[in-house]
Design an enzyme around this catalytic site. Structure first.
Site, PDB file in Angstrom:
ATOM      1  N   GLY A  56       1.091  -1.074  -0.272  1.00  0.00           N
ATOM      2  CA  GLY A  56      -0.189   0.504  -0.042  1.00  0.00           C
ATOM      3  C   GLY A  56       0.796   1.071   0.629  1.00  0.00           C
ATOM      4  O   GLY A  56       2.013   0.596  -0.194  1.00  0.00           O
ATOM      5  N   TYR A  57      -0.090   2.389   0.480  1.00  0.00           N
ATOM      6  CA  TYR A  57       1.060   3.486   0.321  1.00  0.00           C
ATOM      7  C   TYR A  57       1.564   3.599  -1.097  1.00  0.00           C
ATOM      8  O   TYR A  57       2.489   4.100  -0.907  1.00  0.00           O
ATOM      9  CB  TYR A  57       2.200   4.281   1.518  1.00  0.00           C
ATOM     10  CG  TYR A  57       1.916   5.294   1.761  1.00  0.00           C
ATOM     11  CD1 TYR A  57       0.870   6.186   2.568  1.00  0.00           C
ATOM     12  CD2 TYR A  57       2.664   5.897   1.311  1.00  0.00           C
ATOM     13  CE1 TYR A  57       0.743   7.021   2.356  1.00  0.00           C
ATOM     14  CE2 TYR A  57       3.085   7.262   1.373  1.00  0.00           C
ATOM     15  CZ  TYR A  57       1.869   8.220   2.466  1.00  0.00           C
ATOM     16  OH  TYR A  57       1.881   9.604   2.491  1.00  0.00           O
ATOM     17  N   GLU A  63       3.481   5.962  -8.160  1.00  0.00           N
ATOM     18  CA  GLU A  63       3.696   5.413  -9.460  1.00  0.00           C
ATOM     19  C   GLU A  63       4.766   4.305  -9.688  1.00  0.00           C
ATOM     20  O   GLU A  63       4.308   3.597 -10.632  1.00  0.00           O
ATOM     21  CB  GLU A  63       4.563   7.103 -10.180  1.00  0.00           C
ATOM     22  CG  GLU A  63       4.248   8.440 -10.426  1.00  0.00           C
ATOM     23  CD  GLU A  63       2.661   8.114 -11.357  1.00  0.00           C
ATOM     24  OE1 GLU A  63       2.461   7.305 -12.367  1.00  0.00           O
ATOM     25  OE2 GLU A  63       1.365   8.986 -10.845  1.00  0.00           O
ATOM     26  N   HIS A  94       4.573   1.515  -7.960  1.00  0.00           N
ATOM     27  CA  HIS A  94       3.125   0.361  -7.919  1.00  0.00           C
ATOM     28  C   HIS A  94       2.775   0.552  -9.004  1.00  0.00           C
ATOM     29  O   HIS A  94       1.597  -0.683  -9.497  1.00  0.00           O
ATOM     30  CB  HIS A  94       2.235   0.881  -6.592  1.00  0.00           C
ATOM     31  CG  HIS A  94       2.874   0.726  -5.343  1.00  0.00           C
ATOM     32  ND1 HIS A  94       3.407   1.808  -4.500  1.00  0.00           N
ATOM     33  CD2 HIS A  94       3.745  -0.880  -4.661  1.00  0.00           C
ATOM     34  CE1 HIS A  94       4.183   1.274  -3.313  1.00  0.00           C
ATOM     35  NE2 HIS A  94       3.833  -0.004  -3.685  1.00  0.00           N
ATOM     36  N   LYS A 122      13.253  -2.369  -8.289  1.00  0.00           N
ATOM     37  CA  LYS A 122      13.891  -2.209  -7.720  1.00  0.00           C
ATOM     38  C   LYS A 122      13.623  -2.919  -6.340  1.00  0.00           C
ATOM     39  O   LYS A 122      15.375  -3.136  -5.599  1.00  0.00           O
ATOM     40  CB  LYS A 122      12.743  -1.041  -6.668  1.00  0.00           C
ATOM     41  CG  LYS A 122      12.694  -1.116  -5.677  1.00  0.00           C
ATOM     42  CD  LYS A 122      12.822   0.517  -5.530  1.00  0.00           C
ATOM     43  CE  LYS A 122      12.970   1.534  -4.274  1.00  0.00           C
ATOM     44  NZ  LYS A 122      12.814   0.865  -2.986  1.00  0.00           N
ATOM     45  N   ASP A 123      13.279  -3.992  -6.003  1.00  0.00           N
ATOM     46  CA  ASP A 123      13.707  -5.415  -4.709  1.00  0.00           C
ATOM     47  C   ASP A 123      14.039  -6.213  -5.587  1.00  0.00           C
ATOM     48  O   ASP A 123      14.034  -7.409  -5.406  1.00  0.00           O
ATOM     49  CB  ASP A 123      12.242  -5.466  -4.275  1.00  0.00           C
ATOM     50  CG  ASP A 123      11.473  -4.730  -3.714  1.00  0.00           C
ATOM     51  OD1 ASP A 123      11.415  -4.113  -2.541  1.00  0.00           O
ATOM     52  OD2 ASP A 123      10.849  -3.636  -4.200  1.00  0.00           O
ATOM     53  N   ARG A 129       9.082   4.637   1.544  1.00  0.00           N
ATOM     54  CA  ARG A 129       9.992   5.083   2.455  1.00  0.00           C
ATOM     55  C   ARG A 129       9.627   6.429   2.335  1.00  0.00           C
ATOM     56  O   ARG A 129      10.794   6.782   3.451  1.00  0.00           O
ATOM     57  CB  ARG A 129      10.334   3.807   3.063  1.00  0.00           C
ATOM     58  CG  ARG A 129       9.975   2.469   3.229  1.00  0.00           C
ATOM     59  CD  ARG A 129      11.286   1.845   3.855  1.00  0.00           C
ATOM     60  NE  ARG A 129      10.640   0.368   4.949  1.00  0.00           N
ATOM     61  CZ  ARG A 129      10.911  -0.581   4.958  1.00  0.00           C
ATOM     62  NH1 ARG A 129      10.394  -1.097   3.548  1.00  0.00           N
ATOM     63  NH2 ARG A 129      10.063  -1.820   5.497  1.00  0.00           N
TER      64      ARG A 129
HETATM   65  P1  AMP Z   1       5.814  -2.719  -1.601  1.00  0.00           P
HETATM   66  O1  AMP Z   1       4.798  -1.891  -1.029  1.00  0.00           O
HETATM   67  O2  AMP Z   1       7.237  -1.550  -1.471  1.00  0.00           O
HETATM   68  O3  AMP Z   1       6.152  -4.258  -0.746  1.00  0.00           O
HETATM   69  O4  AMP Z   1       6.305  -2.976  -3.363  1.00  0.00           O
HETATM   70  C1  AMP Z   1       5.413  -3.594  -3.769  1.00  0.00           C
HETATM   71  C2  AMP Z   1       5.754  -4.239  -5.193  1.00  0.00           C
HETATM   72  O5  AMP Z   1       5.749  -2.675  -5.785  1.00  0.00           O
HETATM   73  C3  AMP Z   1       7.025  -4.601  -5.358  1.00  0.00           C
HETATM   74  O6  AMP Z   1       7.474  -5.213  -6.537  1.00  0.00           O
HETATM   75  C4  AMP Z   1       7.906  -3.279  -5.965  1.00  0.00           C
HETATM   76  O7  AMP Z   1       8.930  -3.962  -6.468  1.00  0.00           O
HETATM   77  C5  AMP Z   1       7.152  -2.202  -6.409  1.00  0.00           C
HETATM   78  N1  AMP Z   1       7.748  -1.648  -6.376  1.00  0.00           N
HETATM   79  C6  AMP Z   1       8.398  -0.364  -5.548  1.00  0.00           C
HETATM   80  N2  AMP Z   1       8.841   0.967  -5.441  1.00  0.00           N
HETATM   81  C7  AMP Z   1       9.135   0.705  -7.076  1.00  0.00           C
HETATM   82  C8  AMP Z   1       9.527   1.093  -8.609  1.00  0.00           C
HETATM   83  N3  AMP Z   1       9.547   2.983  -7.522  1.00  0.00           N
HETATM   84  N4  AMP Z   1       9.357   1.338  -9.234  1.00  0.00           N
HETATM   85  C9  AMP Z   1       8.983   0.148  -9.541  1.00  0.00           C
HETATM   86  N5  AMP Z   1       8.382  -1.159  -8.971  1.00  0.00           N
HETATM   87  C10 AMP Z   1       8.071  -0.368  -7.804  1.00  0.00           C
END
Ligand code: AMP
Length: 284
Positions: free
Chosen positions: A34-35, A38, A40, A152-153, A190
């Site tokens: 969540g949160y 672009e 996501h 990113k991850d 973050r």
């Molecule tokens: P998170 O909410 O941080 O667990 O991220 C959910 C998904 O969004 C994961 O697959 C992340 O790799 C992807 N994600 C987060 N930030 C980015 C970004 N800047 N560019 C592309 N994908 C992202």
């Protein structure tokens, strides 16, 4: 654009919704905490392009946070997230709570050995166990064909690819490129923690990438020399480096030589906020 969105908060309802989708339809799934930003939404867009149905999950998974990490303060804004997903024509949002995902007496874990203890796993030893467990559960509940994940991850993708291979899941990861702010900072939920000065200093992660690429394209072939220049630049902007490593993009093994395609992985503390980033480099 839809004027409302289907939000499902129980596993049973998610299963029922899933069972009504024809077998011939491809389901794209975007797991998130969540949160939304672009980054996501780029995953959602990719899923919309390739899949018949797009399902997004929003769940701040407690088991992927270490004891002294930011689980309590992790930013949340479900109303804003749902508004955004509505605009992107998402078919359903899975929004479970902790009792649903980890009921009392929960005992089962999925752990991808070796890959989970490298790099981010060194300072976050239980992180990937939490990630592989929750994604495994979500795959079983949603049964998607494609799993959209951000590069990113980068290590997370490697860990989950191995899990999918080893556990014979009928799901395929679709890695999507990193989305950045105009100045180059990789988008992250973050980033909301950063104050103005930290936001400026956070740019050092991206500046270090540019510096590394410049050095290498100008002929530098010593990895340690490149890393020490990257470290210097980040340290000068008050960044505390967790790691910077040049790795094989498939096995994540450390590369000794600057040849072929490499991935440079980095984690840096800016103030109390731990940021990760990475980039690819190819040397012929
Ligand atoms: P998170 O909410 O941080 O667990 O991220 C959910 C998904 O969004 C994961 O697959 C992340 O790799 C992807 N994600 C987060 N930030 C980015 C970004 N800047 N560019 C592309 N994908 C992202």
């Amino acid at each position: 654009m839809k004027d409302s969105i289907r939000v499902i908060d129980s596993i049973q309802e998610m299963r029922e919704y899933r069972s009504l989708i024809y077998e011939t339809k491809n389901i794209g799934f975007v797991p998130t905490m969540g949160y939304l930003h672009e980054g996501h939404l780029s995953l959602v867009e990719q899923s919309n392009k390739e899949s018949d149905i797009t399902i997004v999950s929003i769940y701040v998974n407690p088991t992927q946070f270490g004891e002294n990490e930011d689980l309590q303060t992790y930013p949340r804004d479900i109303d804003r997230d749902l508004d955004l997903l509505c605009k992107y024509n998402v078919d359903a949002v899975f929004y479970p709570n902790n009792k649903e995902m980890y009921p009392e007496g929960y005992l089962t874990w999925v752990e991808v050995e070796k890959l989970s203890s490298l790099y981010c796993g060194r300072s976050r030893p239980t992180h990937f166990k939490g990630v592989s467990t929750i994604v495994s559960k979500l795959i079983n509940i949603v049964r998607p064909l494609y799993l959209y994940m951000g590069e990113k991850d980068f290590q997370q993708i490697a860990v989950l690819k191995k899990m999918i291979e080893d556990l014979n899941y009928d799901t395929y990861i679709r890695p999507c490129p990193i989305v950045r702010e105009i100045d180059g900072l990789a988008l992250s939920s973050r980033n909301a923690y950063l104050n103005e000065k930290e936001r400026r200093n956070a740019l050092s992660l991206y500046e270090a990438q540019i510096l590394a690429k410049e050095m290498i394209y100008k002929g530098e072939r010593n990895i340690d020399t490149v890393i020490s220049k990257m470290r210097k630049l980040i340290n000068e902007k008050d960044g505390r480096i967790d790691y910077i490593e040049f790795v094989d993009p498939h096995t994540l093994e450390l590369k000794a030589d600057l040849i072929g395609t490499l991935r440079v992985l980095m984690a840096v503390y800016i103030g109390k906020t731990r940021l990760i980033d990475n980039f690819e480099i190819t040397i012929n």
